[in-house]
Design an enzyme around this catalytic site. Structure first.
Site, PDB file in Angstrom:
ATOM      1  N   HIS A 206       3.137 -22.411 -19.528  1.00 18.89           N
ATOM      2  CA  HIS A 206       2.306 -23.577 -19.423  1.00 18.89           C
ATOM      3  C   HIS A 206       1.064 -23.863 -19.577  1.00 18.89           C
ATOM      4  CE1 HIS A 206       1.332 -27.326 -17.715  1.00 18.89           C
ATOM      5  NE2 HIS A 206       2.348 -27.849 -17.360  1.00 18.89           N
TER       6      HIS A 206
ATOM      7  N   LEU B 191       0.183 -24.024 -11.109  1.00 26.39           N
ATOM      8  CA  LEU B 191       0.168 -25.166 -12.317  1.00 26.39           C
ATOM      9  C   LEU B 191      -0.562 -26.199 -11.848  1.00 26.39           C
ATOM     10  CD1 LEU B 191       2.087 -26.026 -14.490  1.00 26.39           C
ATOM     11  CD2 LEU B 191       3.677 -26.884 -12.827  1.00 26.39           C
TER      12      LEU B 191
ATOM     13  N   GLU C 212       0.999 -31.273 -16.455  1.00 24.57           N
ATOM     14  CA  GLU C 212       0.752 -31.910 -17.701  1.00 24.57           C
ATOM     15  C   GLU C 212       0.306 -33.514 -17.471  1.00 24.57           C
ATOM     16  OE1 GLU C 212       3.332 -30.595 -20.731  1.00 24.57           O
ATOM     17  OE2 GLU C 212       3.778 -32.360 -21.403  1.00 24.57           O
TER      18      GLU C 212
ATOM     19  N   ARG D 113       4.174 -28.001 -25.104  1.00 21.03           N
ATOM     20  CA  ARG D 113       3.604 -26.896 -24.379  1.00 21.03           C
ATOM     21  C   ARG D 113       3.182 -25.615 -25.184  1.00 21.03           C
ATOM     22  NH1 ARG D 113       6.618 -27.957 -18.658  1.00 21.03           N
ATOM     23  NH2 ARG D 113       5.367 -29.862 -18.068  1.00 21.03           N
TER      24      ARG D 113
END
Lengths: 262, 609
Positions: free
Chosen positions: B250, B260, B263, B294
């Site tokens: 990612h 994370l 997006e 990605r």
């Protein structure tokens, strides 16, 4: 264009490595022979162990616990999973306050003094920092934490305005880590009390415009072990790692009880 | 030891497992075994959304969604499966809403939708608003909602039970079971973490829904518990693994930490910049820029760093810039991820760019299944009663690169399908006898680790494994780097044979279970690296610097990796396939075959954005 390398301060990464001492409460399970389980100790007892580890500026309490477990004492036992504050596994009592180990940076804890780590209070301890979560989840299940509706299911989505959605947004953030419930003095002395987390989750449904089960949930929480036991000490709000205004949510449920028309 | 009997046993209580449980438990007697409390599962960490062509905010249809999924996966997607997923996406979202999921709303009160990487209008013309979301905690809300429904339906959970073995009535790992022969699942063996007691579950159907294996890498967005347990168990029992070389990195992990950042940030307008402040994605994907899939964005970022345009004192990351967005907009749409930046890096996203670098995120490959979720034991035959869904499965809707939001969709669509199929099969089937003393083998292995007085520390082996994977099998791969990784893994596997734990007790022995999980990671890392070595091309998430082009003539096929005994056993699958081969490890042989890709309406084209 606003971003340049010069103006960027990755502050946590700028803190150099340092040494911390952790004072960890160990609980020896009573139902197993403790052979090989750390230093010899009689089963069913607790003791404090002290560990010193070298850590980095971005390291969290969970990183230090892992370092101890992986490099010094494999018997040290705690729960963890996601390691960034969304799964709710690692609520611990850190320097006397309930927090998630994976969301508490060591550099923010005054590393010049030993950091004390204990299991969260009010639930039976199984081993070291691991408590029995079953009573906590039992209270959660009791408040009927699911959508209750009547009539025919619509073919498409139920409509809900942005404002109606916003009404219960705060309490949808709950990750069931139990930091709030186990910070509550009422819960410590009365394990039967539903506790803040269960009430937060009742709030999430009571104020959802699509739900028709408010009356049932209010009835459940009107119990002698329900919302009226709350003494508004705000410990729960302070403890919540998700920033939920827990005490406010409890107050709103109380108010809903007093003003209900059904 | 305790023995239980259930029609259906579901292993794993994340999104796929619980979605399956909701279907199965209303049809027949069902148990869910999970190594975590269900609400701890990693579905809860998913942020951005779940795509479905509801067309609530602009024109859209499921065919465009299918196309984007196929193209996003660099054409290694089984197109029949992608079509099922895109079609059923619409009901999957509506089902969740009817269960009470608090989606963000449009001014009209309908489910709101936003942009997401690789999702486009009319076959790539421009980004489309397809992702249904609940702030930036969509996965959290899906996990909570499914658990709430399980509470409502009184689903039977065995929490903090680790599955140690999968029971099948033929030993597939010996490679002696011919094509077409009937093979049945008979249950699973599990370990109760609280007590150390072994539980055998006799079942007519078993659904594997154990999630991913991101912990083979050091920098990962995955939970510590994502150790590929179900995938490794299936592999050890002779089931092939499909397309394991395709791991998604990612783009926007918090630099140095791997946590994370969705997006959705770029969906809401955030921009990636290099040290010169340049919006570099304009060079790599001129049409959709920062919202390219990605694999492309991650590679572009790594390339910027490699060519000296990285940010920070060590020039080893790039910036995610949100500073041009209104703070109120950020608070409304991206509250959690901006808090991650503040908490973990001390960066204020309102005013400062956030340091980011690719992080190991999602395994596209896994246990091969058909579109009903039935597990394949070669290119054609299923194991009766065995199902898999979610990240541990490879159906294959993600091909060589998954589009953002398609995992939350996958778990709902194929979790549901697997749950229905498993229950319906169980209702019409009878119990197949388990082998005698079904737990003996795994108990012996477990006891060997527990009682070994002194030996290798699991923590050290795990660290070395993760480091070699990050160094040698990450965004950029070469023959040399992969051979190094393979040699390192083999050496670590030798050390693992002498692994020993300090905790010898029965109650809550996480030291022991981490050692077991390490065994799974070693097995899977080897398959990932081997697949990467054999696939001498670049496609989707797999990039070989020595073979930078996609090679459809040879490699437009799924990789199928089987573990077989040294010397013996047939090479199942496609022994004569274009990249079939066989390789010997110390104690076993790895046989590589391949499976054709199902194409329906889309011819492979060059992938440009």
């Amino acid at each position: 264009m606003t971003a340049t390398t010069e103006t960027t301060a990755t502050k946590a990464t700028q803190v150099p490595s340092f040494t911390v001492t952790l004072k960890i409460m160990r609980h020896i399970p009573s139902d197993v022979a403790p052979a090989g389980y750390g230093e010899p100790a009689p089963a069913g007892t607790t003791r404090w162990d002290t560990f010193t580890v070298q850590v980095h500026g971005t390291d969290r309490v969970l990183d230090a616990l892992h370092k101890i477990k992986w490099e010094q004492d494999g018997t040290l036992t705690f729960r963890r999973s996601c390691a960034h504050g969304v799964c709710g596994s690692d609520a611990l009592r850190i320097n006397g306050r309930n927090r998630l180990a994976c969301k508490t940076l060591l550099k923010d804890l005054n590393p010049s003094k030993p950091i004390t780590i204990e299991p969260i209070k009010g639930l039976p301890v199984i081993k070291d920092l691991v408590v029995d979560m079953e009573p906590f989840f039992a209270s959660y299940r009791e408040i009927m934490p699911f959508l209750i509706t009547s009539g025919v299911e619509p073919t498409k989505e139920r409509l809900q305005s942005a404002a109606e959605r916003e009404r219960f947004d705060d309490t949808t953030k709950c990750i069931l880590c139990a930091a709030c419930t186990t910070s509550c003095p009422v819960f410590w002395t009365d394990g039967q009390y539903f506790g803040p987390a269960a009430i937060v989750n009742a709030h999430r449904w009571i104020f959802d415009s699509r739900d028709e089960g408010a009356a049932q949930r209010i009835e459940i929480l009107n119990d002698r072990e329900g919302v009226w036991r709350c003494r508004t000490t705000f410990n729960c709000t302070e403890a919540c790692p998700r920033g939920i205004e827990v005490t406010k949510a409890i107050q709103e449920v109380k108010r809903a009880m007093l003003t209900r028309t059904h | 030891m305790q023995i239980h009997q259930y029609d259906v046993v579901i292993v794993g209580a994340g999104g796929a497992g619980m979605r399956a449980a909701l279907e199965s438990s209303v049809r027949t007697r069902t148990a869910v075994i999970s190594k975590l409390y269900p609400t701890r599962s990693h579905t809860g960490a998913a942020q951005g959304g779940m795509c479905a062509a509801l067309a609530n905010v602009e024109e859209d249809n499921w065919e465009w969604h299918t196309f984007d999924t196929v193209k996003g996966g660099d054409y290694l997607v089984d197109q029949d499966a992608a079509e099922v997923m895109a079609k059923e996406a619409i009901d999957a979202v509506l089902d969740l809403e009817k269960m009470g999921l608090p989606f963000n709303r449009t001014p009209e009160g309908r489910i709101d939708q936003r942009r997401f990487g690789g999702h486009t209008r009319n076959h790539g013309e421009a980004p489309v608003r397809r992702s249904c979301y609940a702030a930036d905690r969509t996965g959290h809300m899906i996990l909570q909602t499914l658990y709430q429904q399980c509470v409502k339906n009184d689903v039977a959970f065995f929490n903090e039970f680790y599955v140690l073995d999968l029971l099948v009535d033929h030993d597939l790992s010996a490679g002696q079971v011919g094509a077409g022969e009937e093979v049945n699942v008979t249950g699973v063996v599990a370990y109760d973490l609280a007590t150390g007691e072994i539980h055998v579950f006799h079942a007519k159907s078993v659904v594997l829904a154990t999630g991913g294996a991101g912990r083979i890498f050091k920098t990962t967005s995955n939970a510590h518990t994502l150790t590929g347990d179900g995938i490794a168990l299936a592999y050890r029992r002779g089931v092939p693994l499909e397309d394991m070389e395709f791991f998604q990195f990612h783009p926007t992990g918090l630099a140095g930490l791997g946590i994370l950042l969705s997006e959705a940030a770029r969906g809401e307008g955030a921009i990636l910049r290099n040290a010169e402040g340049e919006r570099f994605m304009e060079r790599y994907a001129p049409t959709i820029k920062d919202l390219a899939p990605r694999d492309i964005v991650a590679r572009s970022m790594a390339n910027e760093v490699r060519e000296g345009r990285g940010c920070g004192p060590n020039k080893d990351y790039v910036h995610l810039d949100l500073t041009h967005l209104e703070p109120a907009h950020i608070d409304a749409k991206l509250p959690d991820i901006t808090e991650f930046a503040r908490t973990y890096l001390g960066v204020e996203p309102y005013t400062e760019p956030v340091p980011v670098y690719p992080t190991a995120h999602y395994l596209m490959g896994g246990i091969p299944t058909n579109i009903e979720g039935e597990v394949l034991r070669n290119n054609d035959d299923v194991i009766k009663g065995l199902y898999a869904a979610g990240e541990c499965a490879c159906v294959s809707v993600h091909g060589s690169n998954r589009l953002g939001t398609n995992s939350l969709l996958d778990i709902n669509v194929f979790g549901r399908r697997a749950g229905i199929a498993a229950a319906e099969y169980a209702v019409g089937a009878s119990f197949v006898e388990m082998p005698e003393d079904p737990a003996a083998a795994v108990v012996a292995e477990l006891e060997a680790i527990r009682t070994r007085p002194d030996g290798e520390k699991p923590g050290e082996i795990r660290k070395a494994l993760a480091e070699t994977m990050d160094l040698n099998a990450q965004v950029f791969r070469t023959e040399d780097s992969l051979k190094q990784a393979l040699a390192d893994i083999r050496e670590l596997a030798r050390r693992y044979k002498n692994v020993s734990v300090q905790d010898k007790s029965n109650a809550f022995n996480t030291d022991l279970l981490e050692a077991v999980e390490l065994g799974f990671l070693l097995d899977l890392a080897e398959v990932v690296v081997l697949g990467s070595l054999i696939r001498k091309e670049s496609r989707g998430g797999h990039f070989r610097e020595d073979y930078p082009k996609r090679d459809d003539a040879t490699f437009m096929r799924h990789t199928m990796v089987y573990r077989r005994p040294l010397g013996g056993g047939t090479s199942d699958g496609d022994a004569d396939g274009p990249f079939s081969s066989s390789m010997e490890a110390d104690d076993y042989r790895i046989v590589v075959g391949s499976k054709p890709v199902t194409e329906t309406r889309y011819q492979p084209m060059e992938r440009k954005y």
